[in-house]
Design a protein around this motif. Structure first.
Motif, short mmCIF file in Angstrom:
data_model
loop_
_atom_site.label_atom_id
_atom_site.label_comp_id
_atom_site.label_asym_id
_atom_site.label_seq_id
_atom_site.Cartn_x
_atom_site.Cartn_y
_atom_site.Cartn_z
N UNK A 278 20.37 61.17 20.46
CA UNK A 278 21.72 61.04 21.00
C UNK A 278 21.68 59.96 22.07
N UNK A 279 22.64 59.04 22.01
CA UNK A 279 22.68 57.94 22.97
C UNK A 279 23.66 58.26 24.10
N UNK A 280 23.15 58.24 25.31
CA UNK A 280 23.99 58.33 26.51
C UNK A 280 23.72 57.06 27.31
N UNK A 281 24.78 56.32 27.60
CA UNK A 281 24.62 55.06 28.33
C UNK A 281 25.32 55.16 29.68
N UNK A 282 24.96 54.26 30.57
CA UNK A 282 25.61 54.23 31.88
C UNK A 282 25.70 52.80 32.37
N UNK A 283 26.74 52.52 33.14
CA UNK A 283 26.90 51.19 33.72
C UNK A 283 27.82 51.24 34.92
N UNK A 284 27.60 50.32 35.85
CA UNK A 284 28.55 50.12 36.94
C UNK A 284 29.35 48.84 36.73
N UNK A 285 29.20 48.24 35.55
CA UNK A 285 29.91 47.02 35.19
C UNK A 285 31.24 47.33 34.50
N UNK A 286 32.12 46.36 34.50
CA UNK A 286 33.37 46.44 33.74
C UNK A 286 33.06 45.90 32.34
N UNK A 287 32.75 46.81 31.39
CA UNK A 287 32.32 46.36 30.06
C UNK A 287 33.45 45.70 29.28
#
Length: 453
Positions: A278-287
């Motif tokens: 299962x893929x869980x991703x995270x970012x503080x960017x404006x994708x």
């Protein structure tokens, strides 16, 4: 600031004066002309602060203060007297008084003292309540918070926990995105499988590719042995791709194919290896902005962005700040063996007034330092870092009756849009959501202000 005040003075004229002055300033007041009558009223009704004269016939103000501290320690006492001296001030403080005012004094001085006392009581009650709540909070693993913003995030995590849906966790740095990902894994049907995390911004493209997909022996210089990639290591569990917004554009097609086909091919290898992760991703960017600027593949964005969970910044979580602080006090007191049990009202006031640009991570660092430096059982304001002690909240106030000082609507709009953009750390997607604007409109306005970058 609302609050109930009990005035105790053996001079009725003084009671009338203080009663009228405090009522005019928004307080709810009652008064009694003896210490005995004041204690009787305090036994049946709740007050936020007591204002008592020091020199009274019968029960003195010092004795009254000692009695109140003994029976109602939650109610601060402000002592007033015409016989002001250092000795009487010390005696009043030793008797448990919260503050000491020598006569004569301006009613505004009394108002300020009463407001401080009311706030002191409210903060002390809140700290006590949050200390109990911290011991009881187990709603979503270690994710502590009772604010509406935090409840929205944990409710959404709870709803998707048992699904295999890809989840994108967004939010500023330090808001607890990896903590949310780990809590999501522990709540899922894959909890018995591995949780494998990698920071996509922490290594160059070639090394990141090898970490994710593995390599066979001899695939490149120094590949003296085969290496199993993280996709295979996370088989049956969860793969957490942190800072995915910083993944090199050249590696994104291979990641997309692995997600679509659920297979990986190690570098230099000929065979596909099936993986169940299962893929869980995270970012503080404006994708979304990154997609528009062609720094992030649109098809990959939609593959990882099935469900988005926004982790709120600490500054928008209200008294969660104190709830988290209490948790950190208990944690660091236990690990260091320091006899620190909680926060003083003054420290709580400073924590609530600070903007927390580093979010939960900064708060944790602050409390760890404070526990190490604390002299008493409760952390005081003096134990906090200087920048937090010295911080003054900024408020924008629009209040004028002079037409010449009023701003054009366009200028007000510009200032507000730029303030919102500053609050969300430049995240234009989040700013557009808060402003109820579509992104194209927001971009046009920013371009007109000369701040489109």
């Amino acid at each position: 600031m609302p609050g109930r005040v009990l005035i105790i003075d053996d001079e009725p004229d003084v009671c009338d004066l203080l009663d009228a002055g405090l009522k005019k300033r928004g307080f709810s007041t009652s008064y009694r002309t003896s210490g005995e009558e004041g204690l009787d009223l305090l036994a049946t009704e709740d007050f936020d602060v007591v204002v008592a004269d020091l020199q009274m016939k019968g029960m003195t103000g010092l004795t009254l203060c000692e009695r109140i501290v003994g029976t109602r320690p939650d109610v601060p006492v402000i002592v007033i007297t015409a016989f002001g001296s250092l000795d009487t001030a010390i005696a009043a403080i030793r008797a448990g008084a919260y503050d000491f005012l020598p006569k004569p004094f301006e009613l505004e001085v009394l108002r300020i003292a009463v407001e401080r006392a009311v706030r002191h009581r409210a903060l002390r009650d809140e700290v006590r309540r949050l200390r109990r709540a911290a011991a009881e909070a187990r709603e979503f693993e270690e994710m502590v918070g009772a604010s509406a913003a935090m409840k929205r995030a944990t409710d959404l995590l709870d709803r998707v926990a048992d699904l295999d849906t890809s989840v994108l966790i967004t939010g500023e740095s330090g808001t607890g995105k990896e903590l949310a990902a780990r809590a999501l894994h522990r709540r899922s049907a894959r909890r018995s499988g591995p949780f494998v995390a990698i920071n996509c911004a922490a290594m160059p493209e070639a090394l990141l590719e090898s970490e994710l997909f593995g390599h066979v022996r001899g695939a490149f210089t120094d590949a003296r042995a085969a290496r199993t990639g993280l996709f295979q290591k996370a088989h049956g569990g969860t793969l957490f791709l942190d800072e995915i917004g910083d993944m090199p554009i050249g590696l994104q097609p291979k990641l997309l194919r692995a997600l679509q086909e659920r297979t990986v091919r190690p570098i230099g290898g000929d065979d596909e290896v099936a993986v169940d992760v299962r893929i869980v991703s995270a970012t503080n960017r404006d994708l979304e902005a990154a997609v528009e600027e062609r720094r992030f593949r649109e098809d990959l964005y939609y593959r990882i962005h099935v469900v988005q969970v926004e982790m709120p910044p600490l500054r928008s979580r209200g008294t969660d700040i104190l709830l988290l602080a209490q948790r950190f006090v208990e944690k660091f007191a236990a690990t260091t063996g320091r006899p620190v049990t909680g926060l003083s009202p003054a420290a709580a006031d400073k924590l609530m007034g600070y903007a927390w640009p580093g979010n939960v991570r900064e708060l944790s660092n602050c409390i760890e330092r404070a526990v190490a430096l604390a002299t008493y059982e409760q952390i005081g304001a003096e134990d906090l870092p200087e920048k937090i002690r010295a911080h003054e909240a900024k408020h924008v106030v629009v209040a004028t009756d002079d037409p010449a000082e009023l701003l054009p609507l366009e200028d007000v709009e510009r200032r507000y849009i730029l303030r919102v953009l500053e609050a969300v750390r430049g995240n234009k997607t989040r700013a557009a959501e808060l402003l109820k604007l579509d992104r194209a409109t927001l971009y046009r306005k920013l371009a007109r202000y000369g701040t489109s970058d």
